[in-house]
Scaffold this motif. Structure first.
Motif, PDB file in Angstrom:
ATOM      1  N   TRP A 204       6.155  -6.833  11.830  1.00 44.33           N
ATOM      2  CA  TRP A 204       6.361  -6.443  10.444  1.00 44.33           C
ATOM      3  C   TRP A 204       4.870  -6.201   9.922  1.00 44.33           C
ATOM      4  O   TRP A 204       4.524  -5.993   8.628  1.00 44.33           O
ATOM      5  N   ARG A 205       3.704  -6.353  10.632  1.00 43.73           N
ATOM      6  CA  ARG A 205       2.382  -6.311  10.068  1.00 43.73           C
ATOM      7  C   ARG A 205       1.634  -5.122  10.291  1.00 43.73           C
ATOM      8  O   ARG A 205       1.889  -4.504  11.718  1.00 43.73           O
ATOM      9  N   TRP A 260       6.833  -4.621  -9.105  1.00 41.74           N
ATOM     10  CA  TRP A 260       5.267  -4.767  -8.463  1.00 41.74           C
ATOM     11  C   TRP A 260       5.339  -5.380  -6.989  1.00 41.74           C
ATOM     12  O   TRP A 260       4.632  -4.977  -6.123  1.00 41.74           O
ATOM     13  N   PRO A 261       6.120  -6.518  -6.893  1.00 47.61           N
ATOM     14  CA  PRO A 261       6.232  -7.247  -5.476  1.00 47.61           C
ATOM     15  C   PRO A 261       6.904  -6.392  -4.497  1.00 47.61           C
ATOM     16  O   PRO A 261       6.323  -6.274  -3.374  1.00 47.61           O
ATOM     17  N   ILE A 262       7.829  -5.674  -4.957  1.00 47.29           N
ATOM     18  CA  ILE A 262       8.394  -4.717  -3.842  1.00 47.29           C
ATOM     19  C   ILE A 262       7.493  -3.697  -3.589  1.00 47.29           C
ATOM     20  O   ILE A 262       7.168  -3.439  -2.168  1.00 47.29           O
ATOM     21  N   ARG A 263       6.794  -2.871  -4.576  1.00 46.94           N
ATOM     22  CA  ARG A 263       5.832  -1.824  -3.964  1.00 46.94           C
ATOM     23  C   ARG A 263       4.600  -2.555  -3.238  1.00 46.94           C
ATOM     24  O   ARG A 263       4.122  -1.818  -2.319  1.00 46.94           O
ATOM     25  N   THR A 264       4.280  -3.765  -3.727  1.00 46.68           N
ATOM     26  CA  THR A 264       3.105  -4.397  -2.583  1.00 46.68           C
ATOM     27  C   THR A 264       3.529  -4.687  -1.475  1.00 46.68           C
ATOM     28  O   THR A 264       2.916  -4.444  -0.475  1.00 46.68           O
ATOM     29  N   PHE A 265       4.794  -5.157  -1.247  1.00 47.93           N
ATOM     30  CA  PHE A 265       5.260  -5.643   0.145  1.00 47.93           C
ATOM     31  C   PHE A 265       5.627  -4.199   0.889  1.00 47.93           C
ATOM     32  O   PHE A 265       5.108  -4.352   2.003  1.00 47.93           O
ATOM     33  N   GLU A 266       5.986  -3.278   0.297  1.00 46.94           N
ATOM     34  CA  GLU A 266       6.058  -1.678   1.006  1.00 46.94           C
ATOM     35  C   GLU A 266       4.572  -1.358   1.457  1.00 46.94           C
ATOM     36  O   GLU A 266       4.554  -0.729   2.556  1.00 46.94           O
ATOM     37  N   ALA A 267       3.798  -1.772   0.796  1.00 45.89           N
ATOM     38  CA  ALA A 267       2.336  -1.222   1.151  1.00 45.89           C
ATOM     39  C   ALA A 267       1.723  -2.109   2.259  1.00 45.89           C
ATOM     40  O   ALA A 267       0.631  -1.535   2.915  1.00 45.89           O
ATOM     41  N   PRO A 271       5.231   1.525   7.940  1.00 43.19           N
ATOM     42  CA  PRO A 271       6.359   2.470   6.978  1.00 43.19           C
ATOM     43  C   PRO A 271       7.887   2.482   7.705  1.00 43.19           C
ATOM     44  O   PRO A 271       8.901   2.513   6.970  1.00 43.19           O
ATOM     45  N   GLU A 272       7.552   2.536   8.988  1.00 41.72           N
ATOM     46  CA  GLU A 272       9.103   2.706   9.631  1.00 41.72           C
ATOM     47  C   GLU A 272       9.949   1.395   9.633  1.00 41.72           C
ATOM     48  O   GLU A 272      11.263   1.488   9.852  1.00 41.72           O
ATOM     49  N   LYS A 273       9.656   0.385   9.003  1.00 39.81           N
ATOM     50  CA  LYS A 273      10.290  -0.790   8.685  1.00 39.81           C
ATOM     51  C   LYS A 273      11.104  -0.587   7.479  1.00 39.81           C
ATOM     52  O   LYS A 273      12.041  -1.299   7.154  1.00 39.81           O
ATOM     53  N   LEU A 274      10.599   0.418   6.626  1.00 43.09           N
ATOM     54  CA  LEU A 274      11.422   0.433   5.295  1.00 43.09           C
ATOM     55  C   LEU A 274      12.265   1.607   5.385  1.00 43.09           C
ATOM     56  O   LEU A 274      12.356   2.757   5.438  1.00 43.09           O
ATOM     57  N   THR A 275      13.835   1.024   5.871  1.00 45.47           N
ATOM     58  CA  THR A 275      14.715   1.753   6.090  1.00 45.47           C
ATOM     59  C   THR A 275      15.468   2.661   4.805  1.00 45.47           C
ATOM     60  O   THR A 275      15.001   2.188   3.716  1.00 45.47           O
ATOM     61  N   LEU A 276      16.176   3.778   4.986  1.00 45.12           N
ATOM     62  CA  LEU A 276      16.655   4.167   3.992  1.00 45.12           C
ATOM     63  C   LEU A 276      17.551   3.441   3.270  1.00 45.12           C
ATOM     64  O   LEU A 276      17.611   3.263   1.912  1.00 45.12           O
TER      65      LEU A 276
END
Length: 322
Positions: A204-205, A260-267, A271-276
């Motif tokens: 996940w890193r 803001w926590p969600i957006r920061t986590f996504e960054a 990217p492939e961990k962020l499923t539809l």
């Protein structure tokens, strides 16, 4: 006059100089980000962002006067606000302007893909390269906080507006909202980048090179973000610039606390961990919390507590000759 070319690969010397020159910092940072900006901020040109743009516009300016014959976006970035307002029927013909040549290039490419009637110029907001009384509407999204001299920019906006023309700026950070959003973002970044060092979570890193790049970008981002705003003070600035019928509205409190926590986590994760499924969850959570903010919290909380401030005003009609 030919606009300058984008410079997405700034030298180390240029970056060092940018820390003492906010306009150069804005050019370098946004040229560097232009190609991936829409992906980073989940910007799209479909119903999701069309609805967002038109809802924000109507919340502060109402629907009277639509469609506007000709509009300009100040600090357009990739064209998010203008292009989605055009698709939503708010604007007929548009012009994009930005200090970053890379952003203007991407905005024009986006407009062409969408089949929209848009032209563009590289432009300093404090010296807009258009004649007096050119536009029926000037819009901007998350731009005023990048401009060194906001009063000068507002005077320029009024100059290029036709008498009776309107401006609408949205997505500007409030003083209190920016404080808690940054603290939440910093905490989320620290937690995510450290927890994902652990063996079972290493997948996940993000690769270290990408994390280092993001950190460098964040350092320059601190230079390009120049202002936060108190809604009442922003209204006074617009009135002092010569606008009438000035009104500021704020939104996003619970939506910002979660967003803001969600957006920061996504960054911070690959990217492939962020499923539809994840993206739909994040989007629908934001929608639900935004509705709570508008329908409930806006009625009971001071407007200064919300993250975003939107402002509109009108250029006075030309005096009639006797």
């Amino acid at each position: 006059m030919t606009d300058p070319a984008p410079n997405p690969h700034a030298s180390a010397e240029q970056v060092r100089a940018a820390f003492d020159d906010p306009k150069l910092a804005n050019i370098l940072y946004h040229d560097w980000e232009a190609g991936t900006y829409d992906e980073k901020w989940s910007i799209s040109y479909d119903e999701r962002c069309i609805s967002y743009a038109t809802d924000v516009f109507n919340a502060v300016a109402g629907e009277q006067g639509q469609p506007y014959p000709r509009a300009m976006e100040l600090g357009s970035g990739t064209g998010f606000f203008l292009l989605n307002l055009m698709q939503g029927g708010v604007i007929k013909k548009g012009s994009v302007t930005d200090l970053s040549p890379g952003m203007v290039q991407v905005a024009l490419r986006n407009a062409e893909k969408l089949g929209l009637d848009v032209d563009g110029r590289v432009a300093d907001a404090e010296r807009i390269p258009y004649e007096d009384d050119t536009f029926d509407l000037v819009v901007g999204h998350a731009v005023l906080h990048h401009i060194p001299d906001v009063p000068a920019a507002l005077r320029e906006v009024l100059r290029v507006l036709k008498p009776g023309g309107r401006f609408v700026f949205a997505g500007e950070p409030t003083k209190i909202g920016d404080f808690y959003a940054r603290k939440l973002g910093q905490l989320t970044w620290w937690l995510t980048t450290n927890v994902t060092r652990l063996g079972p979570l290493r997948s996940w890193r993000r690769p270290q090179a990408e994390l280092d790049s993001s950190s460098r970008a964040a350092a320059l981002e601190a230079v390009v973000d120049l202002h936060t705003f108190d809604p009442s003070d922003l209204e006074r600035k617009a009135i002092s610039a010569g606008a009438i019928d000035v009104r500021a509205v704020t939104d996003e409190f619970s939506a910002a606390l979660a967003g803001w926590p969600i957006r920061t986590f996504e960054a911070a994760v690959p990217p492939e961990k962020l499923t539809l499924r994840w993206r739909l969850f994040a989007y629908h959570l934001w929608l639900r919390l935004s509705a709570v903010d508008r329908k409930v919290l806006a009625k009971i909380l001071p407007r200064e507590l919300f993250y975003n401030v939107m402002i509109t005003g009108i250029k006075p009609a030309a005096p009639t000759e006797l």
